[in-house]
Design a protein around this motif. Structure first.
Motif, PDB file in Angstrom:
ATOM      1  N   LYS A  45       0.830  -1.208   0.000  1.00  0.00           N
ATOM      2  CA  LYS A  45       0.000   0.000   0.000  1.00  0.00           C
ATOM      3  C   LYS A  45       0.863   1.257   0.000  1.00  0.00           C
ATOM      4  N   LEU A  49       0.997   4.172  -2.865  1.00  0.00           N
ATOM      5  CA  LEU A  49       0.768   5.584  -2.559  1.00  0.00           C
ATOM      6  C   LEU A  49       1.932   6.438  -3.031  1.00  0.00           C
ATOM      7  N   MET A  98      -6.547  10.819  -7.561  1.00  0.00           N
ATOM      8  CA  MET A  98      -6.032  10.068  -6.420  1.00  0.00           C
ATOM      9  C   MET A  98      -6.802  10.345  -5.127  1.00  0.00           C
ATOM     10  N   THR A 100      -9.874   9.502  -3.983  1.00  0.00           N
ATOM     11  CA  THR A 100     -10.513   8.363  -3.324  1.00  0.00           C
ATOM     12  C   THR A 100      -9.475   7.398  -2.751  1.00  0.00           C
ATOM     13  N   HIS A 101      -8.348   7.225  -3.447  1.00  0.00           N
ATOM     14  CA  HIS A 101      -7.297   6.340  -2.941  1.00  0.00           C
ATOM     15  C   HIS A 101      -6.731   6.866  -1.626  1.00  0.00           C
ATOM     16  N   CYS A 102      -6.540   8.166  -1.556  1.00  0.00           N
ATOM     17  CA  CYS A 102      -5.979   8.764  -0.341  1.00  0.00           C
ATOM     18  C   CYS A 102      -6.982   8.739   0.814  1.00  0.00           C
ATOM     19  N   ALA A 105      -6.788   5.227   2.108  1.00  0.00           N
ATOM     20  CA  ALA A 105      -5.521   5.029   2.805  1.00  0.00           C
ATOM     21  C   ALA A 105      -5.515   5.716   4.166  1.00  0.00           C
ATOM     22  N   ASP A 108      -6.848   3.530   6.892  1.00  0.00           N
ATOM     23  CA  ASP A 108      -6.275   2.189   6.987  1.00  0.00           C
ATOM     24  C   ASP A 108      -5.938   1.833   8.430  1.00  0.00           C
ATOM     25  N   GLY A 117      -1.567   8.540   3.927  1.00  0.00           N
ATOM     26  CA  GLY A 117      -2.801   8.935   3.264  1.00  0.00           C
ATOM     27  C   GLY A 117      -3.243  10.331   3.671  1.00  0.00           C
ATOM     28  N   ARG A 144     -17.213   9.865  -8.348  1.00  0.00           N
ATOM     29  CA  ARG A 144     -16.276   8.910  -7.749  1.00  0.00           C
ATOM     30  C   ARG A 144     -16.553   8.730  -6.262  1.00  0.00           C
TER      31      ARG A 144
END
Length: 203
Positions: A45, A49, A98, A100-102, A105, A108, A117, A144
């Motif tokens: 992960k 990132l 990025m 939604t990914h952050c 994260a 997490d 994140g 999103r």
């Protein structure tokens, strides 16, 4: 599944964590491969990132001539050659892409992943400054966020159905959706979010 039932054995249930589908889990881990350890998963992960945060593209500028012919200064006798703009560099993954990914994260269970994140949310995905990187009123951004919050619809096959976000991620998404005019206009997804917040599982 039918063969397993005839043999007196039940087929294993397809499972996935929030925001993933069983098929997505299989693609990530590899078919039939054991689940990685928490430490190994955290390293993956963090590497992902770091890649989406720093990967850049260098775009070569085109030659730009100052005139049809070379400019010649009669007083100095100097002839100027056509000029060339400098090459430009931009991030491979934009702040909006990025976001939604952050968000995921930052929620997490691993401290280092969550910390990274949060850092990227502030540095690459900020929306609270005078010059925000992410425009929450962008319809694509709102879409999103809705997709991450709600998951897939029930008409999607179970093996490909993306599950809704975890409670921690939902809290962060709601904070953004309530600031978005585009999200307020997205019917019926806005109503579905309200219903899930009031009556959804785990709420």
């Amino acid at each position: 599944a039918a063969a397993a039932a005839q043999g007196g054995q039940e087929a294993p249930a397809l499972t996935a964590p929030p925001m993933l589908s069983p098929n997505a889990v299989e693609r990530i881990l590899g078919k039939g491969k054991p689940k990685p350890s928490a430490e190994a998963l955290a390293k993956r992960k963090l590497a992902l990132l770091e890649f989406i945060a720093t990967a850049e593209i260098c775009e070569r500028a085109k030659d730009v001539e100052m005139s049809t012919d070379k400019d010649h200064d009669k007083e100095t006798g100097v002839t100027e050659s056509p000029t060339r703009d400098e090459d430009s560099v931009r991030f491979l993954v934009s702040g909006s892409e990025m976001l939604t990914h952050c968000i995921v994260a930052s929620c997490d269970s691993d401290h280092e992943v969550a910390k990274r994140g949060e850092e990227l949310l502030k540095r690459r995905c900020t929306w609270e400054t005078n010059r925000p990187i992410v425009n929450l009123d962008d319809a694509d951004v709102a879409s999103r966020l809705f997709r991450l919050f709600l998951g897939s619809s029930l008409d999607v096959p179970v093996e490909s159905r993306v599950l809704p976000a975890s409670p921690a991620v939902k809290l962060k998404i709601i904070n953004l959706l309530t600031r978005s005019i585009a999200a307020a206009d997205m019917f019926p997804k806005n109503i579905e979010v309200v219903k899930m917040c009031l009556y959804g599982e785990g709420t």
